[in-house]
Design an enzyme around this catalytic site. Structure first.
Site, PDB file in Angstrom:
ATOM      1  N   ARG A   1      23.975  -9.196 -25.697  1.00  0.00           N
ATOM      2  CA  ARG A   1      25.253  -9.257 -26.666  1.00  0.00           C
ATOM      3  C   ARG A   1      25.247 -10.905 -27.201  1.00  0.00           C
ATOM      4  O   ARG A   1      26.348 -11.518 -27.206  1.00  0.00           O
ATOM      5  CB  ARG A   1      26.253  -8.909 -25.795  1.00  0.00           C
ATOM      6  CG  ARG A   1      26.450  -7.450 -25.539  1.00  0.00           C
ATOM      7  CD  ARG A   1      26.427  -6.545 -26.949  1.00  0.00           C
ATOM      8  NE  ARG A   1      26.792  -5.355 -26.318  1.00  0.00           N
ATOM      9  CZ  ARG A   1      25.604  -4.367 -25.913  1.00  0.00           C
ATOM     10  NH1 ARG A   1      24.253  -5.099 -25.715  1.00  0.00           N
ATOM     11  NH2 ARG A   1      25.914  -3.372 -25.441  1.00  0.00           N
TER      12      ARG A   1
ATOM     13  N   SER B   1      34.017  -2.451 -26.888  1.00  0.00           N
ATOM     14  CA  SER B   1      34.032  -3.215 -25.833  1.00  0.00           C
ATOM     15  C   SER B   1      34.769  -4.596 -26.027  1.00  0.00           C
ATOM     16  O   SER B   1      34.174  -5.290 -26.895  1.00  0.00           O
ATOM     17  CB  SER B   1      32.863  -3.528 -25.079  1.00  0.00           C
ATOM     18  OG  SER B   1      32.324  -2.154 -24.901  1.00  0.00           O
TER      19      SER B   1
ATOM     20  N   GLU C   1      33.405 -10.131 -25.520  1.00  0.00           N
ATOM     21  CA  GLU C   1      32.206  -9.694 -26.557  1.00  0.00           C
ATOM     22  C   GLU C   1      32.828  -9.913 -27.889  1.00  0.00           C
ATOM     23  O   GLU C   1      32.162 -10.219 -28.785  1.00  0.00           O
ATOM     24  CB  GLU C   1      31.992  -8.338 -26.196  1.00  0.00           C
ATOM     25  CG  GLU C   1      30.629  -7.880 -27.012  1.00  0.00           C
ATOM     26  CD  GLU C   1      30.358  -6.522 -26.706  1.00  0.00           C
ATOM     27  OE1 GLU C   1      30.276  -6.114 -25.452  1.00  0.00           O
ATOM     28  OE2 GLU C   1      30.270  -5.535 -27.497  1.00  0.00           O
TER      29      GLU C   1
HETATM   30  C1  LIG Z   1      34.414   1.930 -31.572  1.00  0.00           C
HETATM   31  C2  LIG Z   1      33.522   0.740 -31.618  1.00  0.00           C
HETATM   32  C3  LIG Z   1      32.252   0.865 -30.922  1.00  0.00           C
HETATM   33  C4  LIG Z   1      31.617  -0.279 -30.820  1.00  0.00           C
HETATM   34  N1  LIG Z   1      30.253  -0.095 -30.271  1.00  0.00           N
HETATM   35  C5  LIG Z   1      29.511  -0.924 -29.959  1.00  0.00           C
HETATM   36  C6  LIG Z   1      28.174  -0.834 -29.223  1.00  0.00           C
HETATM   37  O1  LIG Z   1      27.893   0.275 -28.662  1.00  0.00           O
HETATM   38  N2  LIG Z   1      27.451  -1.903 -29.196  1.00  0.00           N
HETATM   39  C7  LIG Z   1      27.429  -3.085 -29.724  1.00  0.00           C
HETATM   40  O2  LIG Z   1      26.570  -4.054 -29.726  1.00  0.00           O
HETATM   41  N3  LIG Z   1      28.621  -3.302 -30.492  1.00  0.00           N
HETATM   42  C8  LIG Z   1      29.497  -2.377 -30.568  1.00  0.00           C
HETATM   43  N4  LIG Z   1      30.766  -2.465 -31.328  1.00  0.00           N
HETATM   44  C9  LIG Z   1      31.013  -3.792 -31.789  1.00  0.00           C
HETATM   45  C10 LIG Z   1      30.607  -3.948 -33.335  1.00  0.00           C
HETATM   46  O3  LIG Z   1      30.521  -2.779 -34.021  1.00  0.00           O
HETATM   47  C11 LIG Z   1      29.345  -4.675 -33.535  1.00  0.00           C
HETATM   48  O4  LIG Z   1      29.364  -5.956 -32.928  1.00  0.00           O
HETATM   49  C12 LIG Z   1      28.923  -4.873 -34.956  1.00  0.00           C
HETATM   50  O5  LIG Z   1      27.711  -5.161 -35.156  1.00  0.00           O
HETATM   51  C13 LIG Z   1      29.963  -5.672 -35.793  1.00  0.00           C
HETATM   52  O6  LIG Z   1      29.821  -5.567 -37.100  1.00  0.00           O
HETATM   53  P1  LIG Z   1      30.869  -5.905 -38.277  1.00  0.00           P
HETATM   54  O7  LIG Z   1      30.072  -5.978 -39.429  1.00  0.00           O
HETATM   55  O8  LIG Z   1      31.849  -4.940 -38.288  1.00  0.00           O
HETATM   56  O9  LIG Z   1      30.801  -7.823 -37.818  1.00  0.00           O
HETATM   57  P2  LIG Z   1      32.337  -8.332 -37.996  1.00  0.00           P
HETATM   58  O10 LIG Z   1      33.024  -7.881 -37.079  1.00  0.00           O
HETATM   59  O11 LIG Z   1      32.751  -8.468 -39.470  1.00  0.00           O
HETATM   60  O12 LIG Z   1      31.712  -9.836 -37.797  1.00  0.00           O
HETATM   61  C14 LIG Z   1      31.297 -10.255 -36.219  1.00  0.00           C
HETATM   62  C15 LIG Z   1      30.859 -11.384 -36.337  1.00  0.00           C
HETATM   63  O13 LIG Z   1      29.689 -11.633 -36.936  1.00  0.00           O
HETATM   64  C16 LIG Z   1      29.743 -12.489 -38.050  1.00  0.00           C
HETATM   65  N5  LIG Z   1      29.211 -12.102 -39.039  1.00  0.00           N
HETATM   66  C17 LIG Z   1      29.483 -10.841 -39.620  1.00  0.00           C
HETATM   67  N6  LIG Z   1      28.410 -10.732 -40.627  1.00  0.00           N
HETATM   68  C18 LIG Z   1      27.579 -11.651 -40.778  1.00  0.00           C
HETATM   69  C19 LIG Z   1      26.316 -12.488 -41.716  1.00  0.00           C
HETATM   70  N7  LIG Z   1      26.192 -11.629 -42.619  1.00  0.00           N
HETATM   71  N8  LIG Z   1      26.058 -13.526 -41.303  1.00  0.00           N
HETATM   72  C20 LIG Z   1      26.631 -14.451 -40.379  1.00  0.00           C
HETATM   73  N9  LIG Z   1      27.590 -14.091 -39.638  1.00  0.00           N
HETATM   74  C21 LIG Z   1      28.184 -12.668 -39.508  1.00  0.00           C
HETATM   75  C22 LIG Z   1      31.593 -12.853 -38.197  1.00  0.00           C
HETATM   76  O14 LIG Z   1      31.812 -14.117 -38.746  1.00  0.00           O
HETATM   77  C23 LIG Z   1      31.788 -12.440 -36.693  1.00  0.00           C
HETATM   78  O15 LIG Z   1      31.708 -13.550 -35.803  1.00  0.00           O
HETATM   79  C24 LIG Z   1      31.531  -1.432 -31.454  1.00  0.00           C
HETATM   80  C25 LIG Z   1      32.814  -1.688 -32.174  1.00  0.00           C
HETATM   81  C26 LIG Z   1      33.851  -0.571 -32.427  1.00  0.00           C
HETATM   82  C27 LIG Z   1      35.153  -0.827 -33.260  1.00  0.00           C
END
Ligand SMILES: Cc1cc2nc3c(=O)[nH]c(=O)nc-3n(C[C@H](O)[C@H](O)[C@H](O)COP(=O)(O)OP(=O)(O)OC[C@H]3O[C@@H](n4cnc5c(N)ncnc54)[C@H](O)[C@@H]3O)c2cc1C
Length: 339
Positions: A164, A238, A334
């Site tokens: 992570r 998480s 996380e």
């Molecule tokens: C119900 C649920 C289940 C989940 N299960 C998992 C799982 O099983 N495994 C797991 O690893 N994660 C899990 N997650 C967490 C999440 O889905 C992941 O971390 C996902 O990759 C986040 O994507 P996002 O586009 O929503 O990122 P955001 O929340 O929009 O951003 C997350 C971070 O990344 C940065 N960021 C976003 N896009 C970019 C970009 N293009 N360039 C640079 N920085 C960027 C943001 O500034 C922020 O710091 C879960 C979340 C939820 C709500």
């Protein structure tokens, strides 16, 4: 491309916290991104890049520019007899990319089915689930530095991936914007049954020769049964990472708590479930006002309705304190906290 002022981010983060951003812009191409980064008007403003908002907690209004990355497009970048390199824009929904690959029987990310969010955020925390991590298939990514707009390609080792974690959560935090990601996937995929629940479900369904489409289906059904849906109850999955402790320390724990599960990390260390620690501290399903830990999964902090980001953050620090006092273990977030 239109910059809007004082916009609520409530529908743009899966916690559903109602914070405002001073400025907000959605970009659909690298060109638009460069244009906004080069613009004099916003040059002195703090910038945050947003994907699906599923791993972020805003604790207050954001006094800067939120850039929502919506660069789309999936294509086959290169291939040989065994491998194919698939390229996706940072604004592609991660699960749409998984579906695209599974539909073509291209394997390597099917265990990561149904993780919310966008492709561009996947490398940030090296997403992982059900026995697979992004780094196993990650080939390279393209992106742009926020301060000087220079583009750069990062290959797998440049990203310093670990559990992570990556360079983008550390040295390059809020300094580099990922615009596209390339994955190296298998044309003749083997299924990954290393995760107990997935293997058991394959057996239960009596699938003799499981294919990646079966794994995708199983992972989605397990996830739906275990994790709260952010569309129904605000959460970011998480909240904490599972802590890593030494094998010696684990032995001591195991004597006192024989039910404690563990996963091998390397020859000297094991990972133990943060959810177990939180539950043992009496925090499973605990609610304070409109926030608390989920009754089924204490690792997930939820917003029951109108919790503020500050309240959610405060409860997360209470949990960290109680786990530290009880077990002398420091939980790490996380979720990305925006203070
Ligand atoms: C119900 C649920 C289940 C989940 N299960 C998992 C799982 O099983 N495994 C797991 O690893 N994660 C899990 N997650 C967490 C999440 O889905 C992941 O971390 C996902 O990759 C986040 O994507 P996002 O586009 O929503 O990122 P955001 O929340 O929009 O951003 C997350 C971070 O990344 C940065 N960021 C976003 N896009 C970019 C970009 N293009 N360039 C640079 N920085 C960027 C943001 O500034 C922020 O710091 C879960 C979340 C939820 C709500």
């Amino acid at each position: 491309m239109k910059v809007v002022k004082n916009i609520s981010l409530k529908n743009l983060n899966t916690f559903g916290v109602d914070v405002k951003s001073k400025y907000f812009v959605e970009i659909y191409s690298e060109q638009e991104l460069k244009q906004i980064l080069n613009s004099e008007e916003y040059s002195n403003h703090q910038k945050i890049i947003l994907g699906g908002g599923s791993n972020i907690l805003f604790t207050k209004d954001f006094d800067g520019l939120v850039i929502k990355n919506s660069i789309s497009g999936i294509k086959l970048f290169d291939e040989d007899n065994n491998k194919v390199i698939v390229e996706a824009g940072a604004g592609v929904i991660w699960d749409e990319l998984v579906k695209y690959c599974v539909d073509k029987n291209i394997g390597g990310i099917e265990n990561l089915s149904f993780i919310p969010g966008m492709v561009g955020a996947a490398p940030i925390q090296n997403i992982g689930a059900y026995g697979q991590e992004l780094e196993e298939t990650f080939y390279e990514l393209n992106g742009i530095y926020i301060d000087d707009c220079k583009t750069k390609i990062f290959n797998n080792s440049d990203c310093s991936f670990s559990y992570r974690n990556s360079i983008f959560k550390n040295e390059l935090k809020n300094k580099f914007i990922i615009t596209s990601v390339r994955l190296k996937l298998n044309k003749n995929p083997n299924v990954n049954l290393s995760y107990k629940d997935v293997k058991e479900e394959v057996e239960k369904r009596k699938i003799k020769h499981p294919e990646i489409k079966d794994i995708r289906e199983i992972v989605i059904s397990i996830r739906k049964s275990k994790l709260p849906d952010p569309a129904e109850i605000g959460n970011a999955g998480s909240f904490f990472k599972n802590p890593v402790i030494t094998k010696e320390r684990f032995k001591v724990f195991k004597e006192e708590f024989p039910d404690l599960r563990h996963y091998l990390v390397d020859a000297n260390n094991v990972k133990i479930p943060a959810a177990w620690l939180i539950e043992k501290c009496g925090w499973k399903g605990k609610r304070i006002g409109d926030t608390g830990t989920h009754p089924m999964q204490p690792l997930v902090i939820v917003n029951y309705g109108n919790a503020s980001g500050k309240e959610i953050y405060e409860i997360s620090t209470m949990i960290k304190d109680v786990v530290n006092t009880t077990f002398d273990i420091k939980l790490e977030n996380e979720v990305n906290i925006i203070n």
